[in-house]
Design a protein around this motif. Structure first.
Motif, PDB file in Angstrom:
ATOM      1  N   VAL A 116       0.844  -1.191   0.000  1.00 15.62           N
ATOM      2  CA  VAL A 116       0.000   0.000   0.000  1.00 15.62           C
ATOM      3  C   VAL A 116       0.878   1.239   0.000  1.00 15.62           C
ATOM      4  O   VAL A 116       1.706   1.426   0.900  1.00 15.62           O
ATOM      5  N   GLU A 117       0.710   2.042  -1.035  1.00 12.09           N
ATOM      6  CA  GLU A 117       1.351   3.364  -1.022  1.00 12.09           C
ATOM      7  C   GLU A 117       0.331   4.313  -0.427  1.00 12.09           C
ATOM      8  O   GLU A 117      -0.725   4.542  -1.004  1.00 12.09           O
ATOM      9  N   PHE A 118       0.651   4.810   0.759  1.00  8.52           N
ATOM     10  CA  PHE A 118      -0.331   5.615   1.498  1.00  8.52           C
ATOM     11  C   PHE A 118       0.056   7.084   1.420  1.00  8.52           C
ATOM     12  O   PHE A 118       1.153   7.485   1.788  1.00  8.52           O
ATOM     13  N   ASN A 119      -0.875   7.892   0.909  1.00  4.60           N
ATOM     14  CA  ASN A 119      -0.654   9.338   0.818  1.00  4.60           C
ATOM     15  C   ASN A 119      -1.662  10.021   1.731  1.00  4.60           C
ATOM     16  O   ASN A 119      -2.857  10.052   1.437  1.00  4.60           O
ATOM     17  N   LEU A 120      -1.164  10.526   2.846  1.00  7.25           N
ATOM     18  CA  LEU A 120      -2.045  11.206   3.798  1.00  7.25           C
ATOM     19  C   LEU A 120      -1.913  12.708   3.607  1.00  7.25           C
ATOM     20  O   LEU A 120      -0.833  13.277   3.808  1.00  7.25           O
ATOM     21  N   PRO A 140       6.741   0.190  13.107  1.00  9.09           N
ATOM     22  CA  PRO A 140       6.617   1.057  14.287  1.00  9.09           C
ATOM     23  C   PRO A 140       5.483   2.069  14.164  1.00  9.09           C
ATOM     24  O   PRO A 140       5.363   2.761  13.148  1.00  9.09           O
ATOM     25  N   GLY A 141       4.651   2.096  15.207  1.00  9.63           N
ATOM     26  CA  GLY A 141       3.586   3.098  15.255  1.00  9.63           C
ATOM     27  C   GLY A 141       2.478   2.844  14.265  1.00  9.63           C
ATOM     28  O   GLY A 141       1.579   3.675  14.129  1.00  9.63           O
ATOM     29  N   GLY A 142       2.543   1.749  13.546  1.00  6.01           N
ATOM     30  CA  GLY A 142       1.509   1.501  12.547  1.00  6.01           C
ATOM     31  C   GLY A 142       1.478   2.576  11.469  1.00  6.01           C
ATOM     32  O   GLY A 142       0.468   2.778  10.806  1.00  6.01           O
ATOM     33  N   GLY A 143       2.597   3.243  11.308  1.00  6.64           N
ATOM     34  CA  GLY A 143       2.687   4.295  10.303  1.00  6.64           C
ATOM     35  C   GLY A 143       2.633   5.698  10.871  1.00  6.64           C
ATOM     36  O   GLY A 143       2.771   6.684  10.140  1.00  6.64           O
ATOM     37  N   ALA A 144       2.446   5.801  12.190  1.00  8.76           N
ATOM     38  CA  ALA A 144       2.191   7.116  12.786  1.00  8.76           C
ATOM     39  C   ALA A 144       3.327   8.117  12.528  1.00  8.76           C
ATOM     40  O   ALA A 144       3.087   9.216  12.030  1.00  8.76           O
ATOM     41  N   ALA A 145       4.539   7.708  12.876  1.00  5.33           N
ATOM     42  CA  ALA A 145       5.645   8.662  12.756  1.00  5.33           C
ATOM     43  C   ALA A 145       5.890   9.052  11.296  1.00  5.33           C
ATOM     44  O   ALA A 145       6.206  10.196  10.976  1.00  5.33           O
ATOM     45  N   PHE A 157       4.036   7.121   2.714  1.00  8.86           N
ATOM     46  CA  PHE A 157       4.798   5.972   3.216  1.00  8.86           C
ATOM     47  C   PHE A 157       4.165   4.734   2.614  1.00  8.86           C
ATOM     48  O   PHE A 157       3.097   4.814   1.994  1.00  8.86           O
ATOM     49  N   SER A 158       4.818   3.609   2.738  1.00 14.35           N
ATOM     50  CA  SER A 158       4.209   2.395   2.192  1.00 14.35           C
ATOM     51  C   SER A 158       4.385   1.230   3.145  1.00 14.35           C
ATOM     52  O   SER A 158       5.285   1.225   3.999  1.00 14.35           O
ATOM     53  N   PHE A 159       3.504   0.283   3.024  1.00 11.71           N
ATOM     54  CA  PHE A 159       3.576  -0.910   3.877  1.00 11.71           C
ATOM     55  C   PHE A 159       2.971  -2.076   3.125  1.00 11.71           C
ATOM     56  O   PHE A 159       2.136  -1.901   2.226  1.00 11.71           O
ATOM     57  N   LYS A 160       3.410  -3.255   3.502  1.00  8.75           N
ATOM     58  CA  LYS A 160       2.859  -4.472   2.908  1.00  8.75           C
ATOM     59  C   LYS A 160       1.879  -5.085   3.904  1.00  8.75           C
ATOM     60  O   LYS A 160       2.228  -5.263   5.079  1.00  8.75           O
TER      61      LYS A 160
END
Ligand code: CU
Length: 492
Positions: A116-120, A140-145, A157-160
């Motif tokens: 997932v490419e996440f654009n907040l 870490p932080g589930g993406g928070a930082a 940020f991105s995550f699998k």
């Protein structure tokens, strides 16, 4: 931390069965597709990431369409934080902070193995920085930082997504509790490879508790109350961000014979939900959003920051009420929704009321239904007599809703004290007590849309109670006598 390999053979059988149940009728994974076990949690290898696509995001109660692709992909999620003033109840405004403009925030649907490419993005006219902690993230932080974003900026940020299931997400910017309390939470679904079993209807429902300076129903723009949040006594407990979000014209719908899947979350920030659908049983339930199904469940606990998937077939028509079964929250703080099911009756599954007959607890004596006129009462009573009896009748039948003060409960039950609706028409008030009342009424300029049940009172009781109600708390009316009640009953 994981089970040693020597236990693999036994555990993997259980895990495979579990995975197969979660996958439903979908095609069984080939043996080679089973990844090496990591203990009790065997996952299907999600395969390589192929291509890219833009995630479909939806506002509650809608859910993006099921994922039909048979491979993982690069999934681009563009989510904007918006702060705005909206209504939390009729006439009550609140400053919401949201993911995507709704409470709960946009529903995100992914497939296991997706990157997932996440654009907040944080809208330029917002006042606060925000970020996002997705419980589906391993990191870490589930993406928070990585997602801390000032107004007018976008963070990427991105995550699998490694684990299938239904996960909460929320803002994690300090003060975290306040950001969540203002509505910053939502759900992200990670479908297993092969998808979820097909159903007819899917809905998105998420509970949240709100803390306002004014009490429940107090009109106007209500600021967040940190004091109440700290004591964990909310003024509002609601589904989908608002009292009445799933009621009346906004009710969820289904047809008899359909299977309904509810993705249910709880944003908190404080309360645990006892989620229940009145008149239904969850045929399958995935507690806490995991992939171990339970069956035939009445009520499920959904922790703050957690979720559950509830599935049930609807067999009969009617209105099925969604509640937090910590029940004062449902009837007095807003945690109440509706599922309206239309279609043909099945009188074997549910008959409806078949009879209403005299209960002869003592045997032989002739009895009659209250109000049929056969109960022996004096033809006339004095005003004082009716006032005294009426007070007793009021306490027994009316006080719970209209209160000892006659002031009712704001936004739920209308006042009787000083009520223009009550005092304008004596015959109408008799009719309301005799027959109950449904539909919207306006009392002293405020609209109420609750249900007053038919109380099945004797005519004499009706005369007593209405005499009391129309001559208490500053109300001044004439005595209501038996003849007047009988006339209204006869005219029905
Ligand atoms: Cu925030």
């Amino acid at each position: 931390m994981n089970s040693p390999r020597k236990t693999t053979a036994r555990l993997s059988t259980v895990a495979l069965l579990t995975a197969a149940t979660f996958l439903g009728s979908c095609s069984e994974p080939a043996p080679s597709a089973i990844a090496a076990t990591n203990g009790a949690q065997t996952q299907v290898d999600p395969g390589p990431v192929v291509g890219a696509e833009l995630a479909v995001l939806t506002s509650p109660p809608m859910v993006p369409p099921p994922i039909t692709r048979d491979h993982a992909t690069k999934l681009i999620v563009n989510l904007e934080v918006r702060e705005f003033i909206g209504e939390i109840a009729d006439g009550v405004e609140y400053t919401f902070w949201t993911f995507g403009g709704s409470v709960p925030g946009s529903f995100i649907r992914t497939r296991v193995g997706d990157v997932v490419e996440f654009n907040l993005s944080n809208a330029a006219d917002n006042k606060m920085p925000h970020n996002i902690d997705l419980h589906a993230v391993t990191g870490p932080g589930g993406g928070a930082a990585s997602s801390f974003t000032a107004p007018g900026h976008t963070s990427q940020f991105s995550f699998k997504v490694l684990n299938p299931g239904l996960y909460a997400y929320h803002c994690a910017t300090a003060p975290v509790g306040m950001h969540i309390a203002n509505g910053m939470y939502g759900l992200i679904l990670v479908e297993p490879a092969g998808g979820l079993p097909p159903v007819d209807k899917e809905y998105y429902v998420m509970q949240g508790d709100f803390y306002t300076e004014g009490g429940y129903g107090e009109a106007g723009l209500q600021p967040f109350s940190m004091a109440k949040a700290l004591t964990e006594i909310p003024d509002y407990v609601v589904f989908n961000g608002r009292v009445g979000s799933l009621v009346g014209d906004n009710a969820l719908t289904a047809e008899v014979g359909e299977t309904v899947r509810m993705f249910v979350g709880n944003g908190g920030p404080n309360l645990v939900s006892s989620f229940h659908v009145i008149g239904e049983i969850f045929d399958s339930l995935y507690p806490e959003g995991g992939n171990l199904p339970n069956h035939n469940v009445q009520t499920t606990l959904i922790p703050s920051g957690g979720a559950a998937i509830a599935e049930f077939k609807v067999e009969v028509p009617g209105t099925f009420i969604l509640v937090d079964h910590s029940i004062f929250r449902a009837f007095n703080k807003g945690a109440l929704g509706m599922l309206t099911v239309t279609g043909d009756e099945d009188l074997v599954v549910y008959s409806g009321k078949q009879d209403d007959r005299i209960y002869l607890a003592e045997g032989g004596a002739v009895q009659s239904m209250p109000g049929s006129g056969a109960v022996s009462v004096p033809a006339t009573r004095t005003h004082d007599e009716r006032m005294a009896l009426g007070e007793r009748g009021y306490v027994a039948n009316c006080l719970a809703c209209h209160q000892s003060t006659g002031l009712g409960i704001p936004a739920a039950f209308p006042p009787l004290a000083g009520s223009d609706f009550l005092m304008a028409d004596k015959a109408r008030s008799i009719g309301v007590v005799l027959n109950g009342l449904t539909g919207a009424v306006t009392v002293n300029g405020t609209k109420f849309d609750s249900i007053m049940p038919m109380l099945n009172l004797a005519d004499d009781d009706v005369a007593n109670i209405l005499t009391y109600v129309r001559n208490t708390w500053g109300n001044e009316g004439e005595m209501v006598n038996l003849e007047e009640v009988r006339a209204v009953r006869a005219a029905k």
